[in-house]
Design a protein around this motif. Structure first.
Motif, PDB file in Angstrom:
ATOM      1  N   LEU A  68      36.155  41.067  42.076  1.00 40.15           N
ATOM      2  CA  LEU A  68      35.480  42.272  41.602  1.00 40.15           C
ATOM      3  C   LEU A  68      34.843  43.050  42.749  1.00 40.15           C
ATOM      4  O   LEU A  68      34.632  44.261  42.650  1.00 40.15           O
ATOM      5  N   PHE A  69      34.550  42.356  43.845  1.00 39.85           N
ATOM      6  CA  PHE A  69      33.984  43.034  45.008  1.00 39.85           C
ATOM      7  C   PHE A  69      35.047  43.852  45.752  1.00 39.85           C
ATOM      8  O   PHE A  69      34.712  44.644  46.622  1.00 39.85           O
ATOM      9  N   LYS A  70      36.299  43.631  45.389  1.00 45.33           N
ATOM     10  CA  LYS A  70      37.392  44.352  46.038  1.00 45.33           C
ATOM     11  C   LYS A  70      37.806  45.597  45.261  1.00 45.33           C
ATOM     12  O   LYS A  70      38.651  46.370  45.731  1.00 45.33           O
ATOM     13  N   VAL A  71      37.211  45.788  44.078  1.00 47.62           N
ATOM     14  CA  VAL A  71      37.515  46.989  43.294  1.00 47.62           C
ATOM     15  C   VAL A  71      36.841  48.188  43.963  1.00 47.62           C
ATOM     16  O   VAL A  71      35.642  48.150  44.242  1.00 47.62           O
ATOM     17  N   PRO A  72      37.593  49.243  44.259  1.00 44.25           N
ATOM     18  CA  PRO A  72      37.012  50.413  44.938  1.00 44.25           C
ATOM     19  C   PRO A  72      35.763  50.931  44.225  1.00 44.25           C
ATOM     20  O   PRO A  72      35.723  51.005  42.999  1.00 44.25           O
ATOM     21  N   LEU A  73      34.747  51.257  44.979  1.00 45.22           N
ATOM     22  CA  LEU A  73      33.473  51.792  44.519  1.00 45.22           C
ATOM     23  C   LEU A  73      32.663  50.753  43.747  1.00 45.22           C
ATOM     24  O   LEU A  73      31.499  50.502  44.076  1.00 45.22           O
ATOM     25  N   PHE A  74      33.257  50.160  42.719  1.00 42.68           N
ATOM     26  CA  PHE A  74      32.535  49.174  41.922  1.00 42.68           C
ATOM     27  C   PHE A  74      32.125  47.978  42.769  1.00 42.68           C
ATOM     28  O   PHE A  74      30.982  47.509  42.704  1.00 42.68           O
ATOM     29  N   GLY A  75      33.054  47.492  43.578  1.00 45.77           N
ATOM     30  CA  GLY A  75      32.752  46.351  44.437  1.00 45.77           C
ATOM     31  C   GLY A  75      31.671  46.663  45.449  1.00 45.77           C
ATOM     32  O   GLY A  75      30.802  45.833  45.731  1.00 45.77           O
ATOM     33  N   LYS A  76      31.713  47.873  45.984  1.00 46.31           N
ATOM     34  CA  LYS A  76      30.689  48.288  46.942  1.00 46.31           C
ATOM     35  C   LYS A  76      29.322  48.351  46.280  1.00 46.31           C
ATOM     36  O   LYS A  76      28.301  47.965  46.872  1.00 46.31           O
ATOM     37  N   SER A  77      29.301  48.783  45.037  1.00 46.33           N
ATOM     38  CA  SER A  77      28.047  48.857  44.297  1.00 46.33           C
ATOM     39  C   SER A  77      27.467  47.466  44.064  1.00 46.33           C
ATOM     40  O   SER A  77      26.253  47.264  44.181  1.00 46.33           O
ATOM     41  N   LEU A  78      28.329  46.492  43.753  1.00 44.45           N
ATOM     42  CA  LEU A  78      27.870  45.114  43.570  1.00 44.45           C
ATOM     43  C   LEU A  78      27.223  44.591  44.850  1.00 44.45           C
ATOM     44  O   LEU A  78      26.165  43.953  44.823  1.00 44.45           O
ATOM     45  N   GLN A  79      27.872  44.873  45.965  1.00 38.57           N
ATOM     46  CA  GLN A  79      27.354  44.431  47.260  1.00 38.57           C
ATOM     47  C   GLN A  79      26.013  45.093  47.566  1.00 38.57           C
ATOM     48  O   GLN A  79      25.061  44.439  48.005  1.00 38.57           O
ATOM     49  N   MET A  80      25.914  46.382  47.301  1.00 37.97           N
ATOM     50  CA  MET A  80      24.690  47.115  47.583  1.00 37.97           C
ATOM     51  C   MET A  80      23.525  46.656  46.700  1.00 37.97           C
ATOM     52  O   MET A  80      22.361  46.760  47.083  1.00 37.97           O
ATOM     53  N   ALA A  81      23.847  46.120  45.515  1.00 36.96           N
ATOM     54  CA  ALA A  81      22.807  45.650  44.597  1.00 36.96           C
ATOM     55  C   ALA A  81      22.361  44.228  44.910  1.00 36.96           C
ATOM     56  O   ALA A  81      21.438  43.711  44.267  1.00 36.96           O
ATOM     57  N   GLY A  82      23.029  43.577  45.882  1.00 36.48           N
ATOM     58  CA  GLY A  82      22.595  42.250  46.295  1.00 36.48           C
ATOM     59  C   GLY A  82      23.239  41.084  45.585  1.00 36.48           C
ATOM     60  O   GLY A  82      22.752  39.948  45.668  1.00 36.48           O
ATOM     61  N   THR A 158      42.973  46.535  36.310  1.00 34.19           N
ATOM     62  CA  THR A 158      42.628  47.205  37.561  1.00 34.19           C
ATOM     63  C   THR A 158      43.513  46.666  38.669  1.00 34.19           C
ATOM     64  O   THR A 158      43.746  45.445  38.741  1.00 34.19           O
ATOM     65  N   GLN A 159      44.022  47.539  39.508  1.00 32.21           N
ATOM     66  CA  GLN A 159      44.851  47.095  40.622  1.00 32.21           C
ATOM     67  C   GLN A 159      43.954  46.801  41.822  1.00 32.21           C
ATOM     68  O   GLN A 159      43.235  47.676  42.306  1.00 32.21           O
ATOM     69  N   VAL A 160      44.004  45.549  42.280  1.00 32.36           N
ATOM     70  CA  VAL A 160      43.189  45.117  43.411  1.00 32.36           C
ATOM     71  C   VAL A 160      44.102  44.535  44.478  1.00 32.36           C
ATOM     72  O   VAL A 160      44.741  43.498  44.266  1.00 32.36           O
ATOM     73  N   GLU A 161      44.170  45.210  45.606  1.00 32.03           N
ATOM     74  CA  GLU A 161      45.008  44.766  46.727  1.00 32.03           C
ATOM     75  C   GLU A 161      46.434  44.461  46.277  1.00 32.03           C
ATOM     76  O   GLU A 161      47.024  43.443  46.620  1.00 32.03           O
ATOM     77  N   GLY A 162      46.984  45.366  45.459  1.00 30.49           N
ATOM     78  CA  GLY A 162      48.363  45.238  45.019  1.00 30.49           C
ATOM     79  C   GLY A 162      48.576  44.313  43.836  1.00 30.49           C
ATOM     80  O   GLY A 162      49.693  44.215  43.327  1.00 30.49           O
ATOM     81  N   GLN A 163      47.527  43.658  43.378  1.00 22.61           N
ATOM     82  CA  GLN A 163      47.625  42.752  42.242  1.00 22.61           C
ATOM     83  C   GLN A 163      46.905  43.344  41.035  1.00 22.61           C
ATOM     84  O   GLN A 163      45.884  44.022  41.174  1.00 22.61           O
ATOM     85  N   ILE A 164      47.446  43.063  39.846  1.00 17.86           N
ATOM     86  CA  ILE A 164      46.819  43.529  38.617  1.00 17.86           C
ATOM     87  C   ILE A 164      45.768  42.516  38.174  1.00 17.86           C
ATOM     88  O   ILE A 164      46.066  41.339  37.972  1.00 17.86           O
ATOM     89  N   GLU A 165      44.538  42.983  38.071  1.00 13.85           N
ATOM     90  CA  GLU A 165      43.427  42.127  37.645  1.00 13.85           C
ATOM     91  C   GLU A 165      42.971  42.588  36.262  1.00 13.85           C
ATOM     92  O   GLU A 165      42.417  43.674  36.099  1.00 13.85           O
ATOM     93  N   PRO A 166      43.221  41.767  35.214  1.00 13.38           N
ATOM     94  CA  PRO A 166      42.814  42.178  33.871  1.00 13.38           C
ATOM     95  C   PRO A 166      41.306  42.044  33.676  1.00 13.38           C
ATOM     96  O   PRO A 166      40.682  41.096  34.156  1.00 13.38           O
ATOM     97  N   GLY A 167      40.730  43.009  33.005  1.00 16.30           N
ATOM     98  CA  GLY A 167      39.313  42.950  32.677  1.00 16.30           C
ATOM     99  C   GLY A 167      39.137  42.972  31.172  1.00 16.30           C
ATOM    100  O   GLY A 167      39.821  43.719  30.469  1.00 16.30           O
ATOM    101  N   LYS A 168      38.237  42.166  30.652  1.00 12.74           N
ATOM    102  CA  LYS A 168      37.957  42.101  29.222  1.00 12.74           C
ATOM    103  C   LYS A 168      36.611  42.785  28.981  1.00 12.74           C
ATOM    104  O   LYS A 168      35.567  42.144  28.937  1.00 12.74           O
ATOM    105  N   TRP A 169      36.644  44.091  28.847  1.00  7.39           N
ATOM    106  CA  TRP A 169      35.419  44.881  28.767  1.00  7.39           C
ATOM    107  C   TRP A 169      34.937  45.011  27.337  1.00  7.39           C
ATOM    108  O   TRP A 169      35.735  45.156  26.401  1.00  7.39           O
ATOM    109  N   TYR A 170      33.619  44.970  27.181  1.00  3.96           N
ATOM    110  CA  TYR A 170      33.000  45.105  25.862  1.00  3.96           C
ATOM    111  C   TYR A 170      32.121  46.346  25.898  1.00  3.96           C
ATOM    112  O   TYR A 170      31.057  46.350  26.513  1.00  3.96           O
ATOM    113  N   LEU A 171      32.593  47.401  25.244  1.00  4.91           N
ATOM    114  CA  LEU A 171      31.946  48.697  25.356  1.00  4.91           C
ATOM    115  C   LEU A 171      31.383  49.204  24.035  1.00  4.91           C
ATOM    116  O   LEU A 171      30.833  50.314  23.972  1.00  4.91           O
ATOM    117  N   HIS A 172      31.509  48.405  22.981  1.00  6.89           N
ATOM    118  CA  HIS A 172      31.038  48.836  21.670  1.00  6.89           C
ATOM    119  C   HIS A 172      30.940  47.613  20.759  1.00  6.89           C
ATOM    120  O   HIS A 172      31.694  46.654  20.918  1.00  6.89           O
TER     121      HIS A 172
END
Length: 241
Positions: A68-82, A158-172
């Motif tokens: 998840l740290f390799k996902v563009p923008l999202f991964g950077k945000s995780l790192q910045m949040a500690g 989500t495509q991460v470094e050429g690989q498909i990474e499935p996410g199970k998101w709960y939005l509702h």
């Protein structure tokens, strides 16, 4: 300073979103102990690390799968949040950093399963990192049982470094958390038998708390559909009459 500010901004947005689009149901069964703690929860969706930050007001550090740290923008945000990436085969370094943060007063969040819980129900085999961290630091472990309605889980790839990474998101939908009795453990983190015993004990507590949360989710769903069921019953009586 920047890390704390970034974390609090993110937590604020998550809290707002969670209470806007989710039917949040949180119960603390026991008072929160003072001092740094380890929050240990099951992991039914990719959204859990974000939502669990709403449980406590202080900054937390979450141990999260490194991909998840390799996902563009999202991964950077995780790192910045500690938050800390957990890389397969390199868990010791992550635990050492988590231990340092706990001793410095930081609350740490761990999902012992290490992966999203099976879609068919139940739990993955827990990893030993939680027990080793608890034994090494003496920090209090607070088990958390999370339940949601699988109907609302959305698979977003989500495509991460050429690989498909499935996410199970709960939005509702309904999202219940039951926070259990604080646990403390004594022993050596190098004692494999003791580590296994602690791991199993915590997962048993998480499983029991998850069942409590699941019952409340079912009650929410029943209450939400009750007017429709009553209408249908009344309609059948009218037609039959």
């Amino acid at each position: 300073m920047f890390q704390s500010a970034w974390y609090r901004m993110g937590r604020g947005l998550v809290t707002l979103a969670a209470h806007t689009v989710l039917k949040m149901d949180v119960i603390w069964k026991y008072p929160r102990p003072t001092g740094p703690v380890i929050l240990a929860a099951n992991h039914p969706s990719t959204s859990d690390p974000a939502i669990i930050t709403t449980l406590v007001p202080e900054q937390t550090t979450i141990l999260i799968k490194d991909v998840l740290f390799k996902v563009p923008l999202f991964g950077k945000s995780l790192q910045m949040a500690g938050h800390l990436p957990v890389t397969h085969g390199q868990g010791c370094a992550t635990l050492k950093e988590a231990e340092r943060l706990l001793r410095a007063g930081r609350t740490v969040v761990i999902f012992p399963e290490g992966e999203i819980s099976p879609a068919e129900g139940g739990f993955n085999k827990p990893h030993s990192g939680l027990a080793r961290l608890a034994l090494a630091t003496g920090a209090t472990v607070i088990p958390v049982g999370i339940a949601l309605d699988p109907f609302y889980v959305q698979t977003l790839n989500t495509q991460v470094e050429g690989q498909i990474e499935p996410g199970k998101w709960y939005l509702h939908g309904p999202y219940a958390m039951t926070v259990g009795q604080p646990l403390t453990f004594a022993g050596s983190s190098d004692d494999r038998a003791r580590v296994k015993e602690v791991t199993e004990q915590v997962m048993q507590q998480i499983a029991a708390l998850t069942q409590e949360s699941a019952r409340r989710v079912e009650a929410q769903e029943y209450a939400a559909t009750l007017p429709i069921r009553l209408f249908n019953i009344g309609l059948r009586f009218v037609i039959a009459g």
